[in-house]
Design a protein around this motif. Structure first.
Motif, PDB file in Angstrom:
ATOM      1  N   GLY A 174      30.395 -35.119  37.047  1.00 11.82           N
ATOM      2  CA  GLY A 174      31.261 -34.162  36.351  1.00 11.82           C
ATOM      3  C   GLY A 174      31.141 -34.247  34.841  1.00 11.82           C
ATOM      4  N   GLN A 175      30.098 -34.904  34.343  1.00  8.62           N
ATOM      5  CA  GLN A 175      29.917 -35.078  32.903  1.00  8.62           C
ATOM      6  C   GLN A 175      29.052 -33.966  32.320  1.00  8.62           C
ATOM      7  OE1 GLN A 175      28.090 -38.903  33.341  1.00  8.62           O
ATOM      8  NE2 GLN A 175      29.967 -39.988  32.767  1.00  8.62           N
ATOM      9  N   MET A 221      26.337 -19.225  21.804  1.00  8.27           N
ATOM     10  CA  MET A 221      26.894 -19.919  22.945  1.00  8.27           C
ATOM     11  C   MET A 221      25.816 -20.851  23.504  1.00  8.27           C
ATOM     12  SD  MET A 221      28.381 -18.531  26.576  1.00  8.27           S
ATOM     13  CE  MET A 221      29.807 -17.715  25.929  1.00  8.27           C
ATOM     14  N   SER A 222      26.225 -22.042  23.878  1.00  8.34           N
ATOM     15  CA  SER A 222      25.305 -23.021  24.454  1.00  8.34           C
ATOM     16  C   SER A 222      25.612 -23.190  25.938  1.00  8.34           C
ATOM     17  CB  SER A 222      25.462 -24.374  23.765  1.00  8.34           C
ATOM     18  OG  SER A 222      25.150 -24.258  22.405  1.00  8.34           O
ATOM     19  N   THR A 223      24.576 -23.416  26.729  1.00  4.78           N
ATOM     20  CA  THR A 223      24.735 -23.649  28.158  1.00  4.78           C
ATOM     21  C   THR A 223      24.316 -25.077  28.465  1.00  4.78           C
ATOM     22  OG1 THR A 223      24.229 -21.336  28.634  1.00  4.78           O
ATOM     23  CG2 THR A 223      24.052 -22.885  30.459  1.00  4.78           C
ATOM     24  N   VAL A 224      25.156 -25.793  29.187  1.00  6.19           N
ATOM     25  CA  VAL A 224      24.857 -27.170  29.586  1.00  6.19           C
ATOM     26  C   VAL A 224      25.038 -27.276  31.096  1.00  6.19           C
ATOM     27  CG1 VAL A 224      25.549 -28.144  27.366  1.00  6.19           C
ATOM     28  CG2 VAL A 224      27.228 -27.980  29.183  1.00  6.19           C
TER      29      VAL A 224
END
Length: 86
Positions: A10-11, A1-4
């Motif tokens: 809101g991008q 899982m990746s976290t951004v």
């Protein structure tokens, strides 16, 4: 899982590994769907429209004389291929 991180606008940036695996490129349209307290994001797949002329030459016939596409019987051709392979 990746976290951004979400920007002020809101991008988010989709991680490169996910973009490559799903074939997401600049200009790809994404479908967002709310599922409970989660968001499902799917790339929309579009079918490129083509013109009949783009297929010119794909069907060939070695028999002499003028032939029309309406003369072509797909089922008969498939039977001939099956007979040749038997």
């Amino acid at each position: 899982m990746s976290t951004v991180t979400v920007s002020d606008k809101g991008q988010v940036v989709i991680p490169a590994a996910i973009r490559h695996r799903l074939g997401i490129q600049p200009g790809t349209k994404l479908d967002f769907e709310l599922e409970g307290d989660s968001i499902r994001i799917r790339p929309l797949r579009t079918i490129k429209r083509t013109r009949p002329e783009a297929g010119y030459g794909l069907l060939t016939c070695d028999q002499p004389g003028t032939r029309r596409l309406t003369d072509f019987d797909v089922a008969e051709s498939m039977r001939e291929i099956d007979d040749d392979c038997a």
